[in-house]
Write a protein that holds these residues in place. Structure first.
Motif, PDB file in Angstrom:
ATOM      1  N   GLN A 138      -2.132  -0.108  -4.680  1.00  0.00           N
ATOM      2  CA  GLN A 138      -1.527  -1.118  -3.816  1.00  0.00           C
ATOM      3  C   GLN A 138      -2.578  -1.690  -2.860  1.00  0.00           C
ATOM      4  N   ILE A 166      -0.678  -5.736   7.548  1.00  0.00           N
ATOM      5  CA  ILE A 166      -0.520  -5.046   8.824  1.00  0.00           C
ATOM      6  C   ILE A 166      -1.341  -5.813   9.843  1.00  0.00           C
ATOM      7  N   ILE A 208      -3.425  -3.338   0.672  1.00  0.00           N
ATOM      8  CA  ILE A 208      -2.930  -3.494   2.033  1.00  0.00           C
ATOM      9  C   ILE A 208      -4.014  -4.176   2.847  1.00  0.00           C
ATOM     10  N   ASN A 234      -0.026  -6.589  -1.133  1.00  0.00           N
ATOM     11  CA  ASN A 234       1.301  -5.977  -1.194  1.00  0.00           C
ATOM     12  C   ASN A 234       1.914  -5.838   0.189  1.00  0.00           C
ATOM     13  N   LEU A 235       1.062  -5.705   1.201  1.00  0.00           N
ATOM     14  CA  LEU A 235       1.523  -5.477   2.570  1.00  0.00           C
ATOM     15  C   LEU A 235       0.463  -6.001   3.529  1.00  0.00           C
ATOM     16  N   GLN A 244       8.818  -7.076   9.206  1.00  0.00           N
ATOM     17  CA  GLN A 244       9.673  -5.991   8.741  1.00  0.00           C
ATOM     18  C   GLN A 244       9.658  -4.778   9.659  1.00  0.00           C
ATOM     19  N   PHE A 269       7.542   1.429   2.255  1.00  0.00           N
ATOM     20  CA  PHE A 269       7.548  -0.004   1.955  1.00  0.00           C
ATOM     21  C   PHE A 269       7.022  -0.259   0.553  1.00  0.00           C
ATOM     22  N   LEU A 270       5.919   0.377   0.212  1.00  0.00           N
ATOM     23  CA  LEU A 270       5.319   0.159  -1.096  1.00  0.00           C
ATOM     24  C   LEU A 270       6.227   0.641  -2.223  1.00  0.00           C
ATOM     25  N   LEU A 272       9.018  -1.865  -2.680  1.00  0.00           N
ATOM     26  CA  LEU A 272       8.530  -3.028  -3.421  1.00  0.00           C
ATOM     27  C   LEU A 272       8.530  -2.762  -4.928  1.00  0.00           C
ATOM     28  N   ILE A 317       4.401   2.928   5.589  1.00  0.00           N
ATOM     29  CA  ILE A 317       3.694   2.158   4.566  1.00  0.00           C
ATOM     30  C   ILE A 317       4.081   2.633   3.171  1.00  0.00           C
ATOM     31  N   THR A 341       5.937 -11.444   1.620  1.00  0.00           N
ATOM     32  CA  THR A 341       5.059 -10.289   1.762  1.00  0.00           C
ATOM     33  C   THR A 341       5.462  -9.515   3.016  1.00  0.00           C
ATOM     34  N   PRO A 342       5.717  -8.227   2.903  1.00  0.00           N
ATOM     35  CA  PRO A 342       6.107  -7.454   4.082  1.00  0.00           C
ATOM     36  C   PRO A 342       4.991  -7.445   5.143  1.00  0.00           C
TER      37      PRO A 342
END
Length: 164
Positions: A3, A52, A5, A49-50, A101, A120-121, A124, A117, A78-79
């Motif tokens: 993933q 931050i 990030i 994917n995320l 989110q 969340f992943l 998804l 995290i 996208t979160p």
């Protein structure tokens, strides 16, 4: 699948160090990238994917940053997680209203952020297996259910009766 990030932080890497440490302690592999607000277009092109965002170290307003991400067609869903030392309840709610989110207040425990995290992943991944056309479970979930029932030697109900 590893993933991706992206951590947006304009002044250092304190947050990314804590996140990387937490994932290494759990033997989890992720691709963690540190970017600045000046590299936002690059971030949006990557479609991570995320995302931050370390609000404390931004060169621009958090609301402006989130709106830029949400207005990008490829990243509109996208979160986003915002990490901040701003403890104002009103501020955190205002940030969440921008389709963020999760809002994490500093100081935080790295294990806590790890599970946010990770969850969340995983969510998804689960959502990607749902048919966007019907909202019903897709092939992956159907095959998993069939395998499970075969292994347990369970009977299958007549599929035709369910379609009527």
């Amino acid at each position: 699948m590893i993933q991706e990030i992206c951590v947006i932080d304009d002044n250092g890497a304190d947050v990314i160090v804590d996140i990387r440490k937490a994932f290494m302690e759990k033997n989890e592999k992720i691709k963690l990238m540190l970017k600045t607000t000046k590299q936002l277009e690059e971030v949006l092109d990557m479609i991570p994917n995320l995302i931050i965002i370390n609000e404390d170290n931004l060169d621009i307003n958090i609301y402006e940053m989130v709106r830029k991400i949400r207005n990008d067609d490829n990243n509109s869903i996208t979160p986003i997680i915002v990490i901040s030392s701003n403890s104002s309840k009103k501020h955190s709610i205002d940030v969440m209203k921008e389709m963020v989110q999760y809002y994490i207040r500093k100081p935080f425990e790295s294990e806590y952020v790890y599970y946010i995290i990770k969850n969340f992943l995983e969510l998804l991944q689960i959502n990607r297996r749902i048919s966007p056309l019907t909202g019903l479970p897709g092939n992956v979930q159907i095959q998993a259910e069939i395998k499970k029932r075969i292994i347990k030697k369970e009977r299958f109900r007549n599929a035709i009766c369910c379609l009527r």
